[in-house]
Design a protein around this motif. Sequence first.
Motif, PDB file in Angstrom:
ATOM      1  N   GLU A 293      -4.396   1.771   2.310  1.00  0.00           N
ATOM      2  CA  GLU A 293      -4.690   0.626   3.171  1.00  0.00           C
ATOM      3  C   GLU A 293      -6.089   0.757   3.752  1.00  0.00           C
ATOM      4  O   GLU A 293      -6.836  -0.232   3.836  1.00  0.00           O
TER       5      GLU A 293
ATOM      6  N   PHE B  77       0.849  -1.188   0.000  1.00  0.00           N
ATOM      7  CA  PHE B  77       0.000   0.000   0.000  1.00  0.00           C
ATOM      8  C   PHE B  77       0.887   1.242   0.000  1.00  0.00           C
ATOM      9  O   PHE B  77       1.767   1.391   0.849  1.00  0.00           O
TER      10      PHE B  77
ATOM     11  N   GLY C 221      -7.490  -2.215   2.186  1.00  0.00           N
ATOM     12  CA  GLY C 221      -6.914  -3.231   3.065  1.00  0.00           C
ATOM     13  C   GLY C 221      -7.879  -4.331   3.448  1.00  0.00           C
ATOM     14  O   GLY C 221      -7.526  -5.516   3.469  1.00  0.00           O
TER      15      GLY C 221
ATOM     16  N   LEU D  83       3.015  -1.682   4.129  1.00  0.00           N
ATOM     17  CA  LEU D  83       2.631  -0.272   4.007  1.00  0.00           C
ATOM     18  C   LEU D  83       3.885   0.576   3.806  1.00  0.00           C
ATOM     19  O   LEU D  83       4.794   0.558   4.638  1.00  0.00           O
TER      20      LEU D  83
ATOM     21  N   CYS E  76      -1.003  -3.774   9.192  1.00  0.00           N
ATOM     22  CA  CYS E  76      -0.122  -4.344   8.167  1.00  0.00           C
ATOM     23  C   CYS E  76       0.933  -5.258   8.797  1.00  0.00           C
ATOM     24  O   CYS E  76       1.278  -5.127   9.971  1.00  0.00           O
TER      25      CYS E  76
ATOM     26  N   ARG F 142       0.893  -8.015   3.822  1.00  0.00           N
ATOM     27  CA  ARG F 142       0.465  -6.638   3.564  1.00  0.00           C
ATOM     28  C   ARG F 142       1.564  -5.690   4.063  1.00  0.00           C
ATOM     29  O   ARG F 142       1.910  -5.679   5.249  1.00  0.00           O
TER      30      ARG F 142
ATOM     31  N   ALA G  69      -3.619   1.860  10.626  1.00  0.00           N
ATOM     32  CA  ALA G  69      -3.215   1.221   9.371  1.00  0.00           C
ATOM     33  C   ALA G  69      -1.857   0.536   9.526  1.00  0.00           C
ATOM     34  O   ALA G  69      -1.642  -0.563   8.996  1.00  0.00           O
TER      35      ALA G  69
END
Length: 416
Positions: free
Chosen positions: A89, A83, A93, A107, A149, A105, A145
Amino acid sequence: MNKLLVLGYVWPEPNSSAAGSHMLSLLILFIKQDWQITFASPAQQGEHKVDLTELGIDEKTVALNCSSFDDFISELNPNMVLFDRFMLEEQFGWRVAKHCPDAIRILDTEDLHSLRHARHQALKQNRPLTKNDLNSELAKREIAAIFRCDLSLIISDYELQLLKSHYAVPEHILLHIPFMLDLQNFTPSKNSYSDRQYFISIGNFRHEPNWDAVLFLKQNIWPLIRKQLPKAELHIYGAYPPPKATQLHNPKQGFLVKGWAEDAKQVMEQARVCLAPLRFGAGIKGKLAEAMFCGTPNVTTNIGIEGMCMGLDWSGLTTDLSTFDSQEDCAVDFANQAVQLYQEETLWHQKQQNGYQLIKANFNQDNIQTTLLSTIQKIRDNVQTHRTHNFIGQMLQHHHLKSTQYMAQWIEAKNR
């Protein structure tokens, strides 16, 4: 084959901003690993966008708050998703977690947006930054966020420490990844002190700290410099200059708004001193990394050098904003240091050498890339175990999935 989906807040423009350059360096690294890469974004394409297809990257346009993304990601089925900034995200997400739960994931924060916003608010109210500023609504969104992640790339060591100490983010989901500069064939600039004749300031005009710095230069700093150096010129470069910026152009005052630079390194290397009077911001500064690379000493602020030195001597002179009661006093100090660095050749050479040493020690891509790739692989090999050590992230992911899912579905239904 490793399959990576990058969800971009904007399409990369490496010649327009440090964020665009940093994203491109990440993409090139991943290409070298023979990963299959798709770059998708809901943003409009800018005029300086790089053609990713020439690099072998698939480009896709995706829609916000639309179930078409569910079909897209299910078919693509990536095992890694990056992201670009926390807003992406937030938007995608939960869909990634729902349809590709085993994909790691990542970021890429670029900088802490909430920190930049907090500093801006404090500046506008002419007061020091407080803990309450750091606990804003924007910070709650951004830090959530990061928790959700598996890994967040943090560009500044200052922000890394802030995340660990103030926000109690677990260290194993954070990684310090500053600018990755290709120094393999690096050679010092051949342009000598006497070859360089003007000051330079550069930065994307759409980035608020840059626009504030240009105004601070125009209204407060540059008149003081011109009093001492009546023939000096300041060349202002940056992508997307608005009319309010071009209207500041004044040849009689030596204040020249040049706008877009086709080759930023070329104009930087012709300047004697780079000026970056940043009064707020976050992350690390591409303009200052480029200045060091080009052998151009700088004058900046404590905001400008944040996250850049990492224990080494700086490549110029600095004004510490926190030590002055008024912006007028800041401007006087900044202007005096600019004149000093412009006139004193011995000092200039010393700061130039500091810059070369600093980029070699702190921004060598070989060392940074090795750390990044090994960290990603370690998480991929043990993703479920990795997540069990981040219960807060799992909790936030659970509630995010529900709340954001229903909000997105409501917006999609409303738009029909």
